[in-house]
Scaffold this motif. Structure first.
Motif, mmCIF file in Angstrom:
data_model
loop_
_atom_site.group_PDB
_atom_site.id
_atom_site.type_symbol
_atom_site.label_atom_id
_atom_site.label_comp_id
_atom_site.label_asym_id
_atom_site.label_seq_id
_atom_site.Cartn_x
_atom_site.Cartn_y
_atom_site.Cartn_z
ATOM 1 N N PRO A 10 89.668 19.787 86.196
ATOM 2 C CA PRO A 10 90.253 20.945 85.512
ATOM 3 C C PRO A 10 90.994 20.504 84.258
ATOM 4 O O PRO A 10 91.261 19.309 84.074
ATOM 5 N N PRO A 11 91.340 21.430 83.388
ATOM 6 C CA PRO A 11 92.141 21.066 82.213
ATOM 7 C C PRO A 11 93.438 20.375 82.627
ATOM 8 O O PRO A 11 94.110 20.797 83.573
ATOM 9 N N LEU A 12 93.775 19.307 81.925
ATOM 10 C CA LEU A 12 94.959 18.514 82.262
ATOM 11 C C LEU A 12 96.077 18.801 81.270
ATOM 12 O O LEU A 12 95.834 19.159 80.116
ATOM 13 N N ASP A 13 97.321 18.621 81.736
ATOM 14 C CA ASP A 13 98.457 18.759 80.834
ATOM 15 C C ASP A 13 99.383 17.560 80.995
ATOM 16 O O ASP A 13 99.098 16.627 81.758
ATOM 17 N N ALA A 14 100.487 17.578 80.290
ATOM 18 C CA ALA A 14 101.368 16.418 80.233
ATOM 19 C C ALA A 14 102.039 16.110 81.565
ATOM 20 O O ALA A 14 102.569 15.005 81.747
ATOM 21 N N ALA A 15 102.024 17.039 82.494
ATOM 22 C CA ALA A 15 102.614 16.794 83.813
ATOM 23 C C ALA A 15 101.650 16.088 84.760
ATOM 24 O O ALA A 15 102.052 15.643 85.843
ATOM 25 N N ASP A 16 100.386 15.969 84.367
ATOM 26 C CA ASP A 16 99.362 15.375 85.225
ATOM 27 C C ASP A 16 99.236 13.867 84.976
ATOM 28 O O ASP A 16 99.627 13.358 83.927
ATOM 29 N N THR A 17 98.640 13.183 85.964
ATOM 30 C CA THR A 17 98.419 11.747 85.873
ATOM 31 C C THR A 17 97.013 11.420 86.336
ATOM 32 O O THR A 17 96.554 11.929 87.362
ATOM 33 N N LEU A 18 96.327 10.573 85.585
ATOM 34 C CA LEU A 18 95.046 10.001 85.997
ATOM 35 C C LEU A 18 95.297 8.558 86.421
ATOM 36 O O LEU A 18 95.812 7.758 85.641
ATOM 37 N N VAL A 19 94.950 8.227 87.665
ATOM 38 C CA VAL A 19 95.106 6.862 88.164
ATOM 39 C C VAL A 19 93.727 6.308 88.488
ATOM 40 O O VAL A 19 93.003 6.860 89.323
ATOM 41 N N PHE A 20 93.364 5.214 87.838
ATOM 42 C CA PHE A 20 92.113 4.519 88.110
ATOM 43 C C PHE A 20 92.448 3.268 88.917
ATOM 44 O O PHE A 20 93.315 2.487 88.518
ATOM 45 N N VAL A 21 91.747 3.058 90.046
ATOM 46 C CA VAL A 21 92.159 2.006 90.975
ATOM 47 C C VAL A 21 91.478 0.659 90.730
ATOM 48 O O VAL A 21 91.536 -0.228 91.564
ATOM 49 N N GLY A 22 90.853 0.473 89.557
ATOM 50 C CA GLY A 22 90.310 -0.841 89.220
ATOM 51 C C GLY A 22 88.820 -0.966 89.435
ATOM 52 O O GLY A 22 88.147 -0.047 89.890
ATOM 53 N N ASP A 23 88.302 -2.149 89.110
ATOM 54 C CA ASP A 23 86.876 -2.471 89.128
ATOM 55 C C ASP A 23 86.109 -1.599 88.132
ATOM 56 O O ASP A 23 85.281 -0.758 88.484
ATOM 57 N N TYR A 24 86.398 -1.853 86.864
ATOM 58 C CA TYR A 24 85.722 -1.155 85.780
ATOM 59 C C TYR A 24 84.457 -1.897 85.349
ATOM 60 O O TYR A 24 83.578 -1.310 84.718
ATOM 61 N N LEU A 25 84.394 -3.175 85.718
ATOM 62 C CA LEU A 25 83.339 -4.081 85.246
ATOM 63 C C LEU A 25 82.310 -4.382 86.323
ATOM 64 O O LEU A 25 82.525 -4.123 87.502
ATOM 65 N N ASP A 26 81.170 -4.959 85.868
ATOM 66 C CA ASP A 26 80.160 -5.585 86.721
ATOM 67 C C ASP A 26 79.260 -4.566 87.429
ATOM 68 O O ASP A 26 79.638 -3.444 87.706
ATOM 69 N N ARG A 27 78.057 -5.037 87.686
ATOM 70 C CA ARG A 27 76.994 -4.327 88.414
ATOM 71 C C ARG A 27 76.336 -3.242 87.572
ATOM 72 O O ARG A 27 75.135 -3.277 87.357
ATOM 73 N N GLY A 28 77.058 -2.250 87.130
ATOM 74 C CA GLY A 28 76.473 -1.207 86.313
ATOM 75 C C GLY A 28 76.128 -1.716 84.920
ATOM 76 O O GLY A 28 76.558 -2.788 84.501
ATOM 77 N N PRO A 29 75.370 -0.921 84.151
ATOM 78 C CA PRO A 29 74.819 -1.417 82.885
ATOM 79 C C PRO A 29 75.738 -1.309 81.677
ATOM 80 O O PRO A 29 75.416 -1.860 80.623
ATOM 81 N N ARG A 30 76.884 -0.610 81.798
ATOM 82 C CA ARG A 30 77.642 -0.301 80.579
ATOM 83 C C ARG A 30 79.130 -0.612 80.737
ATOM 84 O O ARG A 30 79.996 0.202 80.402
ATOM 85 N N SER A 31 79.419 -1.802 81.215
ATOM 86 C CA SER A 31 80.814 -2.193 81.415
ATOM 87 C C SER A 31 81.625 -2.129 80.124
ATOM 88 O O SER A 31 82.777 -1.668 80.114
#
Length: 249
Positions: free
Chosen positions: A26-47
């Motif tokens: 949904p649309p996000l605002d300044a009160a929201d947070t996006l948390v990415f838990v890691g492993d952005y690299l490897d295996r897939g084609p577009r690290s």
């Protein structure tokens, strides 16, 4: 009143899945947070493209963006520091696709090995731009807000039970460990984690679609969100405090 937190699982170089997932939120605002838990690299084609998108994301959304360190980022930092052939050589770790992504080369065909001029940069990690190395070095090991604690792998266990990330001396365990006791026995503030694919977690303990082992895994106090993105699966996001689940599939 605390805002919403959107916790997003392991991406593993799958830019298309990441874009699809972000498009479902949904649309996000300044009160929201996006948390990415890691492993952005490897295996897939577009690290390389995944890293570029994530690094640019704070300037493109009003929400707070938190990017945690995964074991694959940690693995590459070890490679850069002292070498780690046991990490970069096994095909299942998907390190060659990362090198080719950053160098702009075609992705390897199934069963294809390193070219002669790729051996040294792969073994030493020298293909990474310096700013990407610095970015990986600065990725935090954990995050906590009103809703939950967020780590890549798990909370480590100490002599008095599972340890809070702020007090543990076992930082690497938060990136690398796979502990069946954690998903079965931990009782405390909600923890969201990736690293261990949900298909390998005990389905009988999940309150969320236990009949689908590929789906998000929701236990009493832990939620697993590694649904094998970049490994033939899809990308998952859990919104807190509502518990709404978003997927790239």
């Amino acid at each position: 009143m605390p805002g919403r937190t959107f916790a997003i699982g392991d991406i593993h170089g799958d830019l298309d899945a990441l874009l699809r997932l972000l498009g479902t939120l949904p649309p996000l605002d300044a009160a929201d947070t996006l948390v990415f838990v890691g492993d952005y690299l490897d295996r897939g084609p577009r690290s390389a493209d995944v890293v570029a998108l994530l690094r640019a994301l704070p300037s493109q959304t009003p929400a707070k963006v938190v990017l945690l360190r995964g074991n694959h980022e940690d693995g590459w930092l070890r490679v850069l520091e002292r070498g780690w052939p046991e990490f970069v050589i096994p095909p299942q770790n998907g390190c060659l696709p990362t090198l080719r992504s950053f160098l702009g080369r075609p992705q390897p065909a199934e069963g294809e090995g390193m070219a002669d001029d790729e051996v040294e940069p792969l073994l030493k990690g020298t293909f990474f731009p310096p700013d990407v190395v610095e970015w990986m070095q600065q990725l935090p090991y954990w995050y906590e807000d009103e809703h939950a604690i967020y780590v890549h792998a798990a909370l480590p266990k100490g002599p008095n039970g599972f340890e809070h990330p702020s007090t543990t001396q076992k930082r690497l365990a938060m990136l690398w460990c796979r502990d069946d006791d954690f998903v079965r026995e931990y009782r405390g503030k909600l923890v969201l984690f990736g690293h261990t694919a949900t298909k390998y977690l005990p389905p009988e303990l999940s309150d969320y679609t236990p009949e689908d082992k590929e789906d998000a895994w929701v236990g009493p106090c832990v939620i697993g969100i590694d649904t094998r993105c970049g490994k033939g699966g899809f990308l998952t996001c859990v919104e807190l405090p509502s518990g709404q689940v978003y997927e790239s599939r």
